[in-house]
Write an enzyme that holds these catalytic residues in place. Structure first.
Site, mmCIF file in Angstrom:
data_model
loop_
_atom_site.group_PDB
_atom_site.id
_atom_site.type_symbol
_atom_site.label_atom_id
_atom_site.label_comp_id
_atom_site.label_asym_id
_atom_site.label_seq_id
_atom_site.Cartn_x
_atom_site.Cartn_y
_atom_site.Cartn_z
ATOM 1 C CD GLU A 39 -2.946 -0.767 2.439
ATOM 2 O OE1 GLU A 39 -2.724 0.183 3.231
ATOM 3 O OE2 GLU A 39 -3.848 -1.606 2.625
ATOM 4 N NE ARG A 96 -1.491 3.358 -24.710
ATOM 5 C CZ ARG A 96 -0.471 2.528 -24.514
ATOM 6 N NH1 ARG A 96 0.091 1.934 -25.558
ATOM 7 N NH2 ARG A 96 -0.012 2.295 -23.305
ATOM 8 C CG ASP A 170 -1.865 6.591 -36.552
ATOM 9 O OD1 ASP A 170 -2.009 7.832 -36.534
ATOM 10 O OD2 ASP A 170 -1.629 5.924 -35.541
ATOM 11 C CE LYS A 193 -1.222 2.708 -36.774
ATOM 12 N NZ LYS A 193 -0.296 2.757 -35.645
ATOM 13 C CB SER A 224 4.769 -3.038 -28.899
ATOM 14 O OG SER A 224 4.230 -2.587 -30.127
ATOM 15 N N GLY A 225 6.750 -0.678 -30.144
ATOM 16 C CA GLY A 225 7.705 -0.368 -31.206
ATOM 17 C C GLY A 225 7.350 -0.989 -32.538
ATOM 18 N N GLY A 226 6.298 -1.804 -32.581
ATOM 19 C CA GLY A 226 5.933 -2.483 -33.812
ATOM 20 C C GLY A 226 5.520 -1.542 -34.932
#
Length: 313
Positions: A39, A96, A170, A193, A224-226
């Protein structure tokens, strides 16, 4: 400079100290630790009654722990009669999840904004929210800073802007990328994408002629870097001379730094809104930009009731 108190949790003490140094103020003496059962325990060791208090705390990994530190610090200052409490959140986690993307899913960004408000924050200062409309989730004043000026200065120092193409990874990030492109007078391209599932992206097409150009991807979060890895490959196949990326928040979860290090990116430049990990230090192509002067100046202007938006004019 208007009097104020700077309080920090454990999410990014290096950034908090850099902000304190910029403002030429000490960090407020307080304890933020854990009980044996993990805690969060908080105790502020200085008088904050009637003070303008700023809590410096990103809600990055471990997101839930750092969020609880922020909430409990806010409650401690409210119960200590601070005059005004500003939550300075360089990286706002859960951003997100800003809408119902499928049936029976939460809007976690709204939930977190409610928690921060109910804990006692009077205003919020954050950096490059994933979706700018999250400002509307708060019922208190919210300043959403942008790292664009910091990125632009670095691009101008390290690239020949006449041969630079700014690229949005994107369609959703076009406004952010266009802002940077407009500041340096560069053209804009877009990576088309799709995401078959969360955390996985597939490049479908490149919108714009990138042949012979030094391409710079602009985005708010790399996790993630993808996406960057796939976009770099697609841009190089489309004739780009080289590919770099400027991203505000380097989340870089497990394995991401290694993936970036092994990718075809010339370099990944992130701000220090999230504390650096050893994996990031080991990657040969990840560089960090200092964001403390920008946040420090925004804090100073907030404390003295000056315009914050004029920082970006």
């Amino acid at each position: 400079m208007a009097p104020m108190k700077l309080v920090t949790g454990n999410s990014n003490r290096a950034l908090a100290q850099a902000i304190a140094s910029y403002l030429e103020l000490p960090l407020t003496d307080c304890t933020v630790k854990r009980f044996a059962d993990k805690e969060v325990y908080v105790e502020v060791h200085e008088n904050v009654r009637g003070e303008d208090a700023f809590i410096l705390q990103s809600t990055s990994f471990p997101a839930n722990d750092n969020l609880m530190e922020l909430l409990i610090l806010t409650d401690a200052l409210r119960r200590s009669s601070a005059r005004r409490i500003t939550a300075v959140i360089p990286y706002f986690g859960y951003a997100r999840q800003d809408r119902k993307s499928a049936p029976r899913t939460p809007i976690s960004a709204k939930l977190v904004s409610n928690l921060i408000t109910q804990a006692g924050a009077n205003r919020v200062l954050t950096l490059d929210l994933h979706a700018s409309q999250i400002q509307g989730f708060f019922d208190i004043p919210t300043d959403n800073l942008t790292a664009a000026p910091v990125m632009v200065r670095d691009i101008q120092d390290n690239y020949d802007v006449k041969n630079v193409m700014i690229v949005s990874p994107d369609v959703g990030g076009v406004v952010r990328a266009r802002n940077v492109a407009g500041r340096i007078g560069a053209n804009l391209a877009i990576v088309d994408k799709r995401r078959p599932r969360a955390g996985v992206s597939e490049v479908m097409n490149i919108i714009g002629d990138v042949s012979g150009q030094a391409c710079i991807l602009i985005d708010d979060i790399v996790d993630s870097g993808g996406t960057l890895d796939n976009a770099a490959e697609a841009l190089l196949k489309a004739g780009a001379k080289e590919v770099s990326a400027y991203i505000t928040h380097g989340v870089l979860s497990d394995g991401a730094s290694e993936r970036i290090g092994a990718s075809k990116l010339k370099e990944l430049v992130v701000t220090d809104s999230i504390e650096e990990t050893e994996a990031q230090r080991q990657a040969g192509n990840i560089r960090r930009l200092a964001i403390a002067p920008l946040i420090g100046e925004a804090i100073a202007r907030t404390a003295s009731e000056q315009s914050v938006s004029s920082l970006f004019d």
